[in-house]
Motif scaffolding. Sequence first.
Motif, short mmCIF file in Angstrom:
data_model
loop_
_atom_site.label_atom_id
_atom_site.label_comp_id
_atom_site.label_asym_id
_atom_site.label_seq_id
_atom_site.Cartn_x
_atom_site.Cartn_y
_atom_site.Cartn_z
N TRP B 9 0.83 -1.20 0.00
CA TRP B 9 0.00 0.00 0.00
C TRP B 9 0.87 1.26 0.00
CZ3 TRP B 9 -3.80 -1.18 4.65
CH2 TRP B 9 -4.42 -2.42 4.42
N HIS B 12 2.94 1.98 -3.16
CA HIS B 12 2.11 2.52 -4.23
C HIS B 12 1.63 3.93 -3.90
CE1 HIS B 12 1.63 -0.62 -7.29
NE2 HIS B 12 1.87 -1.47 -6.31
N THR B 33 -9.81 4.93 -1.96
CA THR B 33 -10.72 4.71 -3.10
C THR B 33 -9.92 4.37 -4.36
OG1 THR B 33 -12.25 6.31 -2.15
CG2 THR B 33 -12.57 5.77 -4.48
N TYR B 34 -8.83 5.07 -4.52
CA TYR B 34 -7.99 4.86 -5.71
C TYR B 34 -7.50 3.41 -5.80
CZ TYR B 34 -4.29 6.06 -9.10
OH TYR B 34 -3.49 6.14 -10.20
N TYR B 35 -7.15 2.83 -4.62
CA TYR B 35 -6.62 1.45 -4.62
C TYR B 35 -7.58 0.42 -4.00
CZ TYR B 35 -1.99 3.06 -6.05
OH TYR B 35 -0.94 3.60 -6.75
N ASP B 36 -8.79 0.86 -3.64
CA ASP B 36 -9.76 -0.02 -3.00
C ASP B 36 -9.17 -0.68 -1.74
OD1 ASP B 36 -12.07 -1.41 -2.51
OD2 ASP B 36 -11.65 -3.02 -3.94
N LEU B 37 -8.74 0.18 -0.82
CA LEU B 37 -8.11 -0.29 0.42
C LEU B 37 -8.93 0.17 1.64
CD1 LEU B 37 -4.39 0.60 -0.41
CD2 LEU B 37 -5.46 -1.67 -0.46
N ARG B 152 -7.69 10.67 -11.83
CA ARG B 152 -8.45 9.61 -11.16
C ARG B 152 -8.50 9.74 -9.63
NH1 ARG B 152 -7.12 3.88 -14.01
NH2 ARG B 152 -7.90 4.32 -16.09
N ILE B 154 -10.00 11.32 -7.56
CA ILE B 154 -11.16 12.19 -7.32
C ILE B 154 -11.40 12.37 -5.83
CG2 ILE B 154 -12.53 12.04 -9.42
CD1 ILE B 154 -13.55 9.33 -8.31
#
Lengths: 155, 155
Positions: B9, B12, B33-37, B152, B154
Amino acid sequence: MRLPIGTEWVLHCVTTLAQTEPETATSAAQLATYYDLPVASLAKQLQSLVKSGILIGSPGPGGGFRMGMDPDRITLLAIVEAVDGAGPHYICREIRQRGTGALPPSECKNPCILAVRMDEAHRAWRDSLASVTVADVLAELPDEAPARTRRRLIR
Amino acid sequence: MRLPIGTEWVLHCVTTLAQTEPETATSAAQLATYYDLPVASLAKQLQSLVKSGILIGSPGPGGGFRMGMDPDRITLLAIVEAVDGAGPHYICREIRQRGTGALPPSECKNPCILAVRMDEAHRAWRDSLASVTVADVLAELPDEAPARTRRRLIR
């Protein structure tokens, strides 16, 4: 990130067994007394070394452990990975392909560059441990060590 | 021996933040949200990066995280150790000085040769990760990556 406590135990126990007579089995209890270690936990670790061929285990009274390979064929890596596994330190779960930032599959044909760099570090660690054998360690011990070790490994 | 799941995580997230405008803060929620974590766990990891100076955190609404150093000054090692600590992988508990096999203090003035070799492997791992900066990772991304990343992320 820590290696299990048993790593020190098995590194020392293999070094110790490499100083005994090839045909003599040494029990987990003897090794536990020699290093003041909990015998049940130590026995479990030694079984991992048997599984990987580093030691040979013989059951029953008078049984125990002896070397399964020549000391110059056993690397520190093999001992460490026998008890800790040979898996990677870093697991890439491909989060680059998740969430609103998910990359298109066309950009994920190659492994993630971060995973590649982490993998290179793992390889550097493995290469370092693979470059040292038990024979190398024995060569660093004082001349009188093997005789003393055998004497002190009382049954 | 495994690095914590958050290692991927933070590697990145730092790479992502290095692609944003220097003065723009990005919240933990945006990155989650960007990485769905999971946002709470991620926020904790990001705080570790603030503590080590890699990121700057600003509290409150509109707050978030931005780079605390230039990408060419941040190594992968610094990121990994910010969340996992910089301690050794192998702990030598000096079992060579315990039990019936205890060596005399005169033979223990130097560190145990097994600990030395384990330490060398740790150093090889650290050196490998210290040789790669976030700037090096950015250089491997496609040219359009930074603009897309910003789009992206957002709020």
